[in-house]
Scaffold this motif. Structure first.
Motif, PDB file in Angstrom:
ATOM      1  N   GLY A 279       0.818  -1.201   0.000  1.00 58.25           N
ATOM      2  CA  GLY A 279       0.000   0.000   0.000  1.00 58.25           C
ATOM      3  C   GLY A 279       0.854   1.254   0.000  1.00 58.25           C
ATOM      4  O   GLY A 279       1.873   1.324   0.665  1.00 58.25           O
ATOM      5  N   LYS A 280       0.450   2.223  -0.767  1.00 57.79           N
ATOM      6  CA  LYS A 280       1.126   3.517  -0.803  1.00 57.79           C
ATOM      7  C   LYS A 280       0.061   4.600  -0.651  1.00 57.79           C
ATOM      8  O   LYS A 280      -1.024   4.497  -1.204  1.00 57.79           O
ATOM      9  N   ALA A 281       0.378   5.648   0.067  1.00 56.09           N
ATOM     10  CA  ALA A 281      -0.555   6.755   0.222  1.00 56.09           C
ATOM     11  C   ALA A 281      -0.668   7.522  -1.091  1.00 56.09           C
ATOM     12  O   ALA A 281       0.317   7.665  -1.822  1.00 56.09           O
TER      13      ALA A 281
ATOM     14  N   GLU B  97      -2.103   1.628  -6.293  1.00 57.04           N
ATOM     15  CA  GLU B  97      -1.420   1.393  -5.017  1.00 57.04           C
ATOM     16  C   GLU B  97      -2.120   2.086  -3.859  1.00 57.04           C
ATOM     17  O   GLU B  97      -2.086   1.609  -2.738  1.00 57.04           O
ATOM     18  N   SER B  98      -2.764   3.222  -4.129  1.00 53.66           N
ATOM     19  CA  SER B  98      -3.445   3.946  -3.053  1.00 53.66           C
ATOM     20  C   SER B  98      -4.917   3.553  -2.937  1.00 53.66           C
ATOM     21  O   SER B  98      -5.540   3.832  -1.920  1.00 53.66           O
ATOM     22  N   GLN B  99      -5.459   2.917  -3.944  1.00 54.17           N
ATOM     23  CA  GLN B  99      -6.874   2.548  -3.918  1.00 54.17           C
ATOM     24  C   GLN B  99      -7.096   1.058  -3.618  1.00 54.17           C
ATOM     25  O   GLN B  99      -8.137   0.684  -3.095  1.00 54.17           O
TER      26      GLN B  99
ATOM     27  N   GLN C  28     -12.531   0.032  -2.452  1.00 52.76           N
ATOM     28  CA  GLN C  28     -11.200   0.579  -2.250  1.00 52.76           C
ATOM     29  C   GLN C  28     -10.782   0.247  -0.823  1.00 52.76           C
ATOM     30  O   GLN C  28     -11.602  -0.067   0.027  1.00 52.76           O
ATOM     31  N   THR C  29      -9.487   0.281  -0.610  1.00 53.90           N
ATOM     32  CA  THR C  29      -8.986  -0.047   0.717  1.00 53.90           C
ATOM     33  C   THR C  29      -9.396   1.017   1.729  1.00 53.90           C
ATOM     34  O   THR C  29      -9.714   2.146   1.380  1.00 53.90           O
ATOM     35  N   SER C  30      -9.383   0.607   2.954  1.00 52.10           N
ATOM     36  CA  SER C  30      -9.642   1.516   4.054  1.00 52.10           C
ATOM     37  C   SER C  30      -8.685   1.134   5.172  1.00 52.10           C
ATOM     38  O   SER C  30      -8.441  -0.059   5.382  1.00 52.10           O
TER      39      SER C  30
END
Length: 134
Positions: A36-38, A50-52, A103-105
């Motif tokens: 994961g990347k911001a 990477e951010s989603q 999307q990630t959380s």
């Protein structure tokens, strides 16, 4: 397989996509490390995969062990490598609701470029980048 799920520990939780594999011990949750990347980090666009879709298990572990007779602030990490101790946390996995975003959380505001970071170059600029630096 491919569903969005919540992975929850006694600290916090993350939403991510799930895949099943026969290569992992039953009852084990496995992930790539640091996928994961911001948004905005490393020059990524706010909508970069990477951010989603990437995530970090760091959100479900504690940085320190609970206070005990050996001290109040002992790192929850491998004593040799210093790697965060995500390898020994118990989690509960359950399907995310259909009305939750795919999307990630957790999600965070996109990072702003740090001083000295160059803006995205056009193709011809990227070709010549660095050729004429002193």
């Amino acid at each position: 397989d491919g569903d969005w799920v919540w992975v929850e520990s006694h600290h916090k939780r993350v939403r991510c996509q799930c895949r099943f594999s026969e290569a992992v011990e039953p009852g084990t949750v496995w992930t790539w490390n640091a996928i994961g990347k911001a948004a905005g980090a490393w020059g990524l666009s706010p909508k970069a995969n990477e951010s989603q879709q990437g995530f970090l298990l760091n959100h479900i572990i504690s940085e320190e062990l609970p206070p005990h007779e050996h001290g109040d602030h002992i790192s929850n990490s491998d004593p040799v490598t210093g790697q965060a101790a995500w390898y020994d946390v118990s989690v509960r996995v359950y399907k995310a609701s259909a009305d939750e975003p795919n999307q990630t959380s957790p999600q965070f505001k996109p990072m702003k470029p740090l001083p000295g970071m160059v803006k995205k170059r056009r193709k011809w600029q990227a070709y010549f980048a660095g050729m004429f630096e002193k």
